[in-house]
Design a protein around this motif. Structure first.
Motif, PDB file in Angstrom:
ATOM      1  N   PRO A  59      21.007 -14.905  -4.147  1.00  0.00           N
ATOM      2  CA  PRO A  59      19.687 -14.282  -4.266  1.00  0.00           C
ATOM      3  C   PRO A  59      18.855 -14.289  -2.997  1.00  0.00           C
ATOM      4  N   ILE A  60      18.089 -13.217  -2.815  1.00  0.00           N
ATOM      5  CA  ILE A  60      17.091 -13.123  -1.755  1.00  0.00           C
ATOM      6  C   ILE A  60      15.750 -13.019  -2.458  1.00  0.00           C
ATOM      7  N   GLU A  61      14.742 -13.724  -1.980  1.00  0.00           N
ATOM      8  CA  GLU A  61      13.438 -13.665  -2.631  1.00  0.00           C
ATOM      9  C   GLU A  61      12.933 -12.238  -2.645  1.00  0.00           C
ATOM     10  N   ARG A  62      12.407 -11.837  -3.787  1.00  0.00           N
ATOM     11  CA  ARG A  62      11.856 -10.502  -3.916  1.00  0.00           C
ATOM     12  C   ARG A  62      10.577 -10.358  -3.109  1.00  0.00           C
ATOM     13  N   ASN A  63      10.296  -9.133  -2.717  1.00  0.00           N
ATOM     14  CA  ASN A  63       9.014  -8.833  -2.070  1.00  0.00           C
ATOM     15  C   ASN A  63       8.735  -9.650  -0.814  1.00  0.00           C
ATOM     16  N   THR A  64       9.793  -9.948  -0.083  1.00  0.00           N
ATOM     17  CA  THR A  64       9.584 -10.555   1.214  1.00  0.00           C
ATOM     18  C   THR A  64      10.154  -9.591   2.255  1.00  0.00           C
ATOM     19  N   GLY A  65       9.590  -9.638   3.448  1.00  0.00           N
ATOM     20  CA  GLY A  65      10.089  -8.793   4.533  1.00  0.00           C
ATOM     21  C   GLY A  65      10.322  -9.663   5.733  1.00  0.00           C
ATOM     22  N   GLN A 120       0.801  -1.226   0.000  1.00  0.00           N
ATOM     23  CA  GLN A 120       0.000   0.000   0.000  1.00  0.00           C
ATOM     24  C   GLN A 120       0.836   1.281   0.000  1.00  0.00           C
ATOM     25  N   GLU A 121       2.116   1.166   0.304  1.00  0.00           N
ATOM     26  CA  GLU A 121       2.904   2.388   0.424  1.00  0.00           C
ATOM     27  C   GLU A 121       2.877   3.185  -0.880  1.00  0.00           C
ATOM     28  N   ARG A 122       2.961   4.507  -0.759  1.00  0.00           N
ATOM     29  CA  ARG A 122       2.969   5.389  -1.920  1.00  0.00           C
ATOM     30  C   ARG A 122       4.167   6.325  -1.844  1.00  0.00           C
ATOM     31  N   GLY A 123       4.415   7.038  -2.958  1.00  0.00           N
ATOM     32  CA  GLY A 123       5.396   8.116  -2.956  1.00  0.00           C
ATOM     33  C   GLY A 123       6.823   7.627  -2.826  1.00  0.00           C
ATOM     34  N   LEU A 124       7.627   8.452  -2.131  1.00  0.00           N
ATOM     35  CA  LEU A 124       9.062   8.201  -2.037  1.00  0.00           C
ATOM     36  C   LEU A 124       9.350   6.847  -1.399  1.00  0.00           C
ATOM     37  N   ARG A 125       8.591   6.526  -0.341  1.00  0.00           N
ATOM     38  CA  ARG A 125       8.790   5.271   0.376  1.00  0.00           C
ATOM     39  C   ARG A 125       8.572   4.093  -0.567  1.00  0.00           C
ATOM     40  N   ARG A 126       7.492   4.187  -1.362  1.00  0.00           N
ATOM     41  CA  ARG A 126       7.154   3.138  -2.316  1.00  0.00           C
ATOM     42  C   ARG A 126       8.271   2.991  -3.349  1.00  0.00           C
ATOM     43  N   LEU A 127       8.711   4.157  -3.888  1.00  0.00           N
ATOM     44  CA  LEU A 127       9.763   4.145  -4.901  1.00  0.00           C
ATOM     45  C   LEU A 127      11.011   3.474  -4.345  1.00  0.00           C
ATOM     46  N   GLY A 128      11.352   3.826  -3.094  1.00  0.00           N
ATOM     47  CA  GLY A 128      12.516   3.238  -2.440  1.00  0.00           C
ATOM     48  C   GLY A 128      12.391   1.727  -2.333  1.00  0.00           C
ATOM     49  N   PHE A 129      11.224   1.259  -1.867  1.00  0.00           N
ATOM     50  CA  PHE A 129      10.996  -0.180  -1.720  1.00  0.00           C
ATOM     51  C   PHE A 129      11.156  -0.880  -3.073  1.00  0.00           C
ATOM     52  N   ASP A 130      10.525  -0.284  -4.128  1.00  0.00           N
ATOM     53  CA  ASP A 130      10.546  -0.919  -5.442  1.00  0.00           C
ATOM     54  C   ASP A 130      11.965  -0.999  -5.998  1.00  0.00           C
ATOM     55  N   LEU A 131      12.676   0.145  -5.908  1.00  0.00           N
ATOM     56  CA  LEU A 131      14.050   0.176  -6.414  1.00  0.00           C
ATOM     57  C   LEU A 131      14.889  -0.864  -5.696  1.00  0.00           C
ATOM     58  N   PHE A 132      14.717  -0.895  -4.362  1.00  0.00           N
ATOM     59  CA  PHE A 132      15.512  -1.806  -3.552  1.00  0.00           C
ATOM     60  C   PHE A 132      15.261  -3.249  -3.964  1.00  0.00           C
ATOM     61  N   HIS A 133      13.979  -3.601  -4.057  1.00  0.00           N
ATOM     62  CA  HIS A 133      13.673  -5.004  -4.349  1.00  0.00           C
ATOM     63  C   HIS A 133      14.071  -5.396  -5.751  1.00  0.00           C
ATOM     64  N   ARG A 134      14.022  -4.409  -6.699  1.00  0.00           N
ATOM     65  CA  ARG A 134      14.437  -4.738  -8.049  1.00  0.00           C
ATOM     66  C   ARG A 134      15.949  -4.832  -8.174  1.00  0.00           C
ATOM     67  N   GLY A 135      16.633  -3.816  -7.595  1.00  0.00           N
ATOM     68  CA  GLY A 135      18.072  -3.725  -7.782  1.00  0.00           C
ATOM     69  C   GLY A 135      18.843  -4.729  -6.930  1.00  0.00           C
ATOM     70  N   PHE A 136      18.322  -4.999  -5.753  1.00  0.00           N
ATOM     71  CA  PHE A 136      19.073  -5.757  -4.762  1.00  0.00           C
ATOM     72  C   PHE A 136      19.475  -7.138  -5.255  1.00  0.00           C
ATOM     73  N   GLY A 137      18.490  -7.830  -5.861  1.00  0.00           N
ATOM     74  CA  GLY A 137      18.745  -9.190  -6.332  1.00  0.00           C
ATOM     75  C   GLY A 137      19.971  -9.258  -7.223  1.00  0.00           C
ATOM     76  N   ARG A 138      20.192  -8.184  -8.013  1.00  0.00           N
ATOM     77  CA  ARG A 138      21.310  -8.212  -8.940  1.00  0.00           C
ATOM     78  C   ARG A 138      22.625  -7.861  -8.259  1.00  0.00           C
TER      79      ARG A 138
END
Ligand code: UDP
Ligand code: MG
Length: 313
Positions: free
Chosen positions: A153-159, A130-148
């Motif tokens: 590998p760490i499973e994406r979209n897990t907390g 549900q997060e929006r804005g900067l926080r959301r962007l940060g989460f998305d970037l992190f989960h996309r970039g991190f795996g690489r």
């Protein structure tokens, strides 16, 4: 395994008084509707400055399934989680979750079912968030970039939300490092994995206790403790720049030897080069510093947290 399993929930709490009554109600409902398991809840109060500890103590005094580990001050989400896992020894499986109801307790029976099906580490995977804005962007970037970026590998979209078997909890508790990045360590310890997907809710009340700055730190912890890539990038960048320097130098020496006249312009080039190289060197020192600071923290060997009191354990 058909007999009742001992399932412990580990829940770090920092200033969650507005959500606690609802959380306690939903946990009670969860335990009532799943009487086949033997439930317990370990709350870790991470130095809350509101009534969180009182609310938990009040509930625990009436229901022996609830326990409280009260830390001496605020040590942060990861330390609180570590404290909870250290106090959940003896359970057959441990569920880790946030107190703010972003991780719905109603999913827990599915986690337990996956564990009974043979998975020793069950990950709750976010179908949506549900997060929006900067926080959301940060989460998305992190989960996309991190795996690489990281070395494995760490499973994406897990907390934090998920379940660990007793053996997995033992493995996690045996890790001594100070800068903890729970999803990474959970992937690192191995064991057969299972997944359950869910929709991540908005927090039930209050504002995120983990500030944006802390999230950035947390992301950096994840990167630096699971990857040597920043160091390798520096090495390659250094090699590249040194190579360019050598080529340019050779070019001018050759020109000079061939008798081409040396021009006395080039101020802009010089200034640009000096600033650029200075910047690259400072970044390099910064990256080294990130690793050095972490080494320093490890070498000090301070405990992850200090317990003020334990109630109901
Ligand atoms: N938390 C904690 N110590 C802290 C900050 C947070 O124990 O210093 C707890 C908080 O009460 C919640 C969980 O960690 O149960 C996750 O915090 P939050 O919801 O703020 O993080 P986010 O959902 O943004 O990752
Ligand atoms: Mg939250």
């Amino acid at each position: 395994m058909n007999s009742a399993a001992r399932i412990a929930l580990v829940i770090p709490v920092y200033n969650e008084a507005p959500v606690l009554p609802e959380l306690l109600r939903r946990l009670d409902a969860l335990m009532t509707s799943n009487p086949a398991e033997s439930w317990s809840v370990v709350f870790v109060n991470d130095g809350s400055r509101d009534r969180s500890a009182d609310l938990i103590l009040d509930h625990a005094s009436r229901d022996a399934r609830y326990a409280l580990v009260d830390l001496s001050r605020n040590f942060g989400h990861q330390a609180a989680l570590t404290a909870g896992l250290a106090h959940a020894m003896g359970a057959d499986a441990v569920v880790t979750m946030d107190a703010d109801l972003q991780d719905p307790p109603e999913i827990i029976p599915e986690l337990v079912a996956a564990w009974r099906g043979g998975a020793e580490v069950v990950l709750a995977v976010r179908r949506s968030r549900q997060e929006r804005g900067l926080r959301r962007l940060g989460f998305d970037l992190f989960h996309r970039g991190f795996g690489r970026l990281i070395d494995f590998p760490i499973e994406r979209n897990t907390g934090t939300f998920g379940l660990l078997s007793a053996a997995a909890v033992g493995a996690f508790n045996s890790l001594p490092e100070k800068h903890r990045f729970f999803p990474g360590l959970r992937a690192w310890i191995g064991f057969p994995h299972g997944e359950v997907s869910y929709d991540r809710k908005e927090r039930a009340a209050g504002t995120p206790a983990v500030t944006f700055r802390r999230l950035v730190r947390y992301a950096l912890d994840g990167l630096f403790s699971f990857s040597h890539l920043p160091l390798r990038v520096l090495t390659y960048l250094g090699l590249f720049i040194a190579g360019c320097g050598f080529a340019v130098g050779a070019f001018f020496v050759a020109r000079r030897l061939l008798g081409v006249e040396v021009a006395f312009t080039g101020f802009t080039t010089l200034v640009t080069l000096v600033l650029f190289l200075g910047g690259v060197q400072l970044i390099g020192i910064g990256v080294l510093g990130e690793y050095l600071g972490r080494i320093y923290d490890e070498v000090k060997r301070r405990p992850h947290y200090i317990v003020r009191r334990r109630v109901g354990l």
